[in-house]
Design a protein around this motif. Sequence first.
Motif, PDB file in Angstrom:
ATOM      1  N   GLY A 108     -20.559 125.557  46.754  1.00 23.06           N
ATOM      2  CA  GLY A 108     -19.120 125.763  46.876  1.00 23.06           C
ATOM      3  C   GLY A 108     -18.731 127.152  46.399  1.00 23.06           C
ATOM      4  N   LEU A 109     -17.827 127.201  45.434  1.00 27.43           N
ATOM      5  CA  LEU A 109     -17.416 128.499  44.903  1.00 27.43           C
ATOM      6  C   LEU A 109     -18.603 129.224  44.255  1.00 27.43           C
ATOM      7  N   GLY A 110     -19.620 128.477  43.843  1.00 27.54           N
ATOM      8  CA  GLY A 110     -20.839 129.102  43.324  1.00 27.54           C
ATOM      9  C   GLY A 110     -21.578 129.848  44.419  1.00 27.54           C
ATOM     10  N   SER A 111     -21.593 129.271  45.614  1.00 29.07           N
ATOM     11  CA  SER A 111     -22.185 129.948  46.770  1.00 29.07           C
ATOM     12  C   SER A 111     -21.322 131.137  47.194  1.00 29.07           C
ATOM     13  N   GLU A 112     -20.017 130.942  47.148  1.00 30.18           N
ATOM     14  CA  GLU A 112     -19.112 132.049  47.504  1.00 30.18           C
ATOM     15  C   GLU A 112     -19.181 133.171  46.468  1.00 30.18           C
ATOM     16  N   PHE A 113     -19.446 132.804  45.223  1.00 27.25           N
ATOM     17  CA  PHE A 113     -19.632 133.787  44.153  1.00 27.25           C
ATOM     18  C   PHE A 113     -20.780 134.739  44.525  1.00 27.25           C
ATOM     19  N   ILE A 114     -21.918 134.178  44.890  1.00 28.91           N
ATOM     20  CA  ILE A 114     -23.069 135.047  45.195  1.00 28.91           C
ATOM     21  C   ILE A 114     -22.890 135.821  46.505  1.00 28.91           C
ATOM     22  N   GLN A 115     -22.079 135.279  47.419  1.00 33.06           N
ATOM     23  CA  GLN A 115     -21.847 135.992  48.683  1.00 33.06           C
ATOM     24  C   GLN A 115     -21.113 137.312  48.472  1.00 33.06           C
ATOM     25  N   ALA A 116     -20.448 137.443  47.322  1.00 41.12           N
ATOM     26  CA  ALA A 116     -19.699 138.677  47.044  1.00 41.12           C
ATOM     27  C   ALA A 116     -20.590 139.774  46.461  1.00 41.12           C
ATOM     28  N   PHE A 117     -21.808 139.413  46.085  1.00 40.38           N
ATOM     29  CA  PHE A 117     -22.731 140.415  45.532  1.00 40.38           C
ATOM     30  C   PHE A 117     -23.338 141.254  46.667  1.00 40.38           C
ATOM     31  N   ASP A 118     -23.886 142.394  46.287  1.00 45.10           N
ATOM     32  CA  ASP A 118     -24.530 143.235  47.308  1.00 45.10           C
ATOM     33  C   ASP A 118     -25.820 142.598  47.823  1.00 45.10           C
ATOM     34  N   MET A 119     -26.544 141.928  46.919  1.00 48.50           N
ATOM     35  CA  MET A 119     -27.844 141.344  47.279  1.00 48.50           C
ATOM     36  C   MET A 119     -28.053 140.054  46.494  1.00 48.50           C
ATOM     37  N   ARG A 120     -28.886 139.197  47.050  1.00 50.10           N
ATOM     38  CA  ARG A 120     -29.163 137.896  46.449  1.00 50.10           C
ATOM     39  C   ARG A 120     -30.652 137.586  46.569  1.00 50.10           C
ATOM     40  N   PHE A 121     -31.270 137.213  45.445  1.00 53.83           N
ATOM     41  CA  PHE A 121     -32.675 136.792  45.449  1.00 53.83           C
ATOM     42  C   PHE A 121     -32.766 135.449  44.740  1.00 53.83           C
ATOM     43  N   ALA A 122     -33.656 134.571  45.245  1.00 52.96           N
ATOM     44  CA  ALA A 122     -33.637 133.195  44.753  1.00 52.96           C
ATOM     45  C   ALA A 122     -35.033 132.679  44.438  1.00 52.96           C
ATOM     46  N   SER A 123     -35.096 131.763  43.497  1.00 48.55           N
ATOM     47  CA  SER A 123     -36.336 131.065  43.147  1.00 48.55           C
ATOM     48  C   SER A 123     -36.593 129.952  44.155  1.00 48.55           C
ATOM     49  N   LYS A 124     -37.780 129.974  44.752  1.00 47.65           N
ATOM     50  CA  LYS A 124     -38.111 128.956  45.763  1.00 47.65           C
ATOM     51  C   LYS A 124     -38.065 127.550  45.176  1.00 47.65           C
ATOM     52  N   GLU A 125     -38.506 127.410  43.941  1.00 51.00           N
ATOM     53  CA  GLU A 125     -38.568 126.071  43.344  1.00 51.00           C
ATOM     54  C   GLU A 125     -37.227 125.628  42.778  1.00 51.00           C
ATOM     55  N   LYS A 126     -36.426 126.556  42.282  1.00 47.73           N
ATOM     56  CA  LYS A 126     -35.278 126.158  41.465  1.00 47.73           C
ATOM     57  C   LYS A 126     -33.896 126.403  42.069  1.00 47.73           C
ATOM     58  N   ALA A 127     -33.793 127.230  43.085  1.00 42.11           N
ATOM     59  CA  ALA A 127     -32.451 127.508  43.610  1.00 42.11           C
ATOM     60  C   ALA A 127     -32.074 126.491  44.687  1.00 42.11           C
ATOM     61  N   PRO A 183     -41.534 132.815  44.813  1.00 41.14           N
ATOM     62  CA  PRO A 183     -42.031 131.816  43.861  1.00 41.14           C
ATOM     63  C   PRO A 183     -41.379 132.084  42.505  1.00 41.14           C
ATOM     64  N   ASP A 184     -41.031 131.025  41.807  1.00 41.55           N
ATOM     65  CA  ASP A 184     -40.262 131.182  40.572  1.00 41.55           C
ATOM     66  C   ASP A 184     -40.884 132.184  39.604  1.00 41.55           C
ATOM     67  N   ASN A 185     -42.203 132.188  39.532  1.00 42.13           N
ATOM     68  CA  ASN A 185     -42.847 133.083  38.552  1.00 42.13           C
ATOM     69  C   ASN A 185     -42.937 134.533  39.027  1.00 42.13           C
ATOM     70  N   GLU A 186     -42.427 134.823  40.232  1.00 41.07           N
ATOM     71  CA  GLU A 186     -42.403 136.211  40.721  1.00 41.07           C
ATOM     72  C   GLU A 186     -40.987 136.790  40.773  1.00 41.07           C
ATOM     73  N   LEU A 187     -39.996 135.899  40.686  1.00 46.16           N
ATOM     74  CA  LEU A 187     -38.611 136.346  40.880  1.00 46.16           C
ATOM     75  C   LEU A 187     -38.192 137.415  39.876  1.00 46.16           C
ATOM     76  N   ASP A 188     -38.423 137.151  38.584  1.00 47.05           N
ATOM     77  CA  ASP A 188     -37.936 138.090  37.573  1.00 47.05           C
ATOM     78  C   ASP A 188     -38.579 139.466  37.715  1.00 47.05           C
TER      79      ASP A 188
END
Lengths: 267, 267, 267
Positions: A108-127, A183-188
Amino acid sequence: MIFTTQKITESYWKVAINHPPVNVFDPEFSVQLRTLMDELEANENLKVVVFESSNPDFYVAHAELVNIFDFPKGEGKTGLSKSWPDIAKRLEQAPFVSIASIRGRARGLGSEFIQAFDMRFASKEKAVFAQPEIGIGSFPGGGGLERLHLLTGKARALEIILSGDDYDAQTAADYGWVNRAFPDNELDAFVENLARRIDSFDLKIIKKIKATMNERVIIPQNEHIMETQIAFFASLTEPEARTRIKKLLDQGLQTYGDVELNLGKYL
Amino acid sequence: MIFTTQKITESYWKVAINHPPVNVFDPEFSVQLRTLMDELEANENLKVVVFESSNPDFYVAHAELVNIFDFPKGEGKTGLSKSWPDIAKRLEQAPFVSIASIRGRARGLGSEFIQAFDMRFASKEKAVFAQPEIGIGSFPGGGGLERLHLLTGKARALEIILSGDDYDAQTAADYGWVNRAFPDNELDAFVENLARRIDSFDLKIIKKIKATMNERVIIPQNEHIMETQIAFFASLTEPEARTRIKKLLDQGLQTYGDVELNLGKYL
Amino acid sequence: MIFTTQKITESYWKVAINHPPVNVFDPEFSVQLRTLMDELEANENLKVVVFESSNPDFYVAHAELVNIFDFPKGEGKTGLSKSWPDIAKRLEQAPFVSIASIRGRARGLGSEFIQAFDMRFASKEKAVFAQPEIGIGSFPGGGGLERLHLLTGKARALEIILSGDDYDAQTAADYGWVNRAFPDNELDAFVENLARRIDSFDLKIIKKIKATMNERVIIPQNEHIMETQIAFFASLTEPEARTRIKKLLDQGLQTYGDVELNLGKYL
């Protein structure tokens, strides 16, 4: 303090989001986010800011639904509503680069929150991503109807918004909702390397690239965003929405538990 | 001769790019490319042209940086700068189909070179893509700020341009930067089959499809391209850019070696 | 009866397409589809409709080529040609959600048929996509030049249209031609779950989401669609097209057999 800012360098900041139990975007989140935005804008040397969540299960759960009419009223700097659209626009137009590094749910607004950023990267296991508003008798009111299709195209945006269902990070990446899933252990390590690189480059060039790109691409229109937001708030006063919201709250929405963890199944 | 043209048939030509040591796009490259473009346009029967590199490690490395102010001056046929934007526009508007078959590095102006083709196919093992200009204190000046987002969307174009980093072919395909990535031993057969198919079809229909598509889609605006190019050249005279360029040249830029092979790490 | 409608609920309908031997889109298909469209529009409670094929090898093969000049003449409700463009526009603008669930071939007008739906899902093993018109000396005349690039971007649309070749479902999903490809044994469960979810949501919210999205995105222009359709019909009267069509018909086009199953190889 919902937002904790870590100044990695003078020009690379990291923000941790922490608003127990599930990081809802409530009026207090809005107020503190505006204060944070003022602080980011006031740092004329800022090149890049990364937003993470301190909660491994929730990035930003969604808009708070009990006190949703208590969001700050009035116009912000951009002429858009202070509640959130003004901040989204300021992130988009900011001279610095904004990156969302996502673990946990962004619905919801959490998804819309990230849409306002320039870029988005996500954890395959956790997002996990969703626009679940249809499940409460409404529709995305914080920019989702204006920004999501710019990332995913019309067909996939309609699928996401009309299903209200949960999407894993790989599907979100396949759809363009996020830049990439790791993969979660590569995201950071990826995000850290990217932010450090940007931080190593020339401030005025970063500004020039963002400003020029914003002139080249299609940007959501302010009138569209406000028109949708007004209709969104109106929809929440309808009996259909009130019934759906009450049922979800009774089941445990906005508390840490199965409804929030697996919202897609409950709608 | 930087460009060697092989006339597979009267209407299907193949061009090999060979400009040792690393296929830089320098003033001589620009002059010979314009001559080649004249020749392609003069062949009214041409249906399809495939551009390959003779160098397995470099497709087109990037713009030459020592003599960068010696590029041809003045306007070409389209009213755009002769140096490159005019040729890019002519490729876009050409009645024939242009295909880039990519092995090796295509960075900076090399990446912008392939963006002007109708289609791009890449070797998974051997192709590398980047817009590394930020690493020399500048930004894409040859169409990257105008064309890349049309292929990848805004978020991924910003990531590419602001990171300056190297991208492998699979990620480039996931982002839309190229149409598709193939295992190296399948690339040639795919491109050959595609070019032969197009060569077997009716010339006037090929022209009609390209012309109609160009009327239906968003095409970069000439003013935007020129505005960016002028700003790009200006940025290179700044001390920041001169320092960054000098350092890279001292390390071995524009010679065959580790800096050119792994530029992403050096920026 | 080419179209059999199954009313799963009052507001969720399923349509099976069955027009032996290969589901060609012929004048009779057009007439019956318009009647069906009238019926769908007349049901003011309709929320979602799923179109499937009864033929496992063919979704909609392509436009019938022997009687192609016998398509219904004149304008439909939208001002567009009754033959098909009017129905495509009505699907796009409909208050209900349309979903194509695809097994078998969807080529030419069959591909353009599914492009008019809100969403498309395909069987990885059984779906095949193409715009093969170039192989009969023509080009997509039923919206492919106007809608495909909105799904896939320009470069991939040009590749598809200029190659005329067959594409498997995974490549179609990678290109955005369909929303997603699923293993054949998962497709029905996914589509059923999606349609049931939409059916469970509020009718007026579904209408609001579709209407708002249609105001936010780029919609093909009526003049472009008609201009292309007129040129398409004209192209079919040329000797080149007539020769190519005759050859394919002699080889077995429009009958169940290898030409229809593997058309890409025959063009």
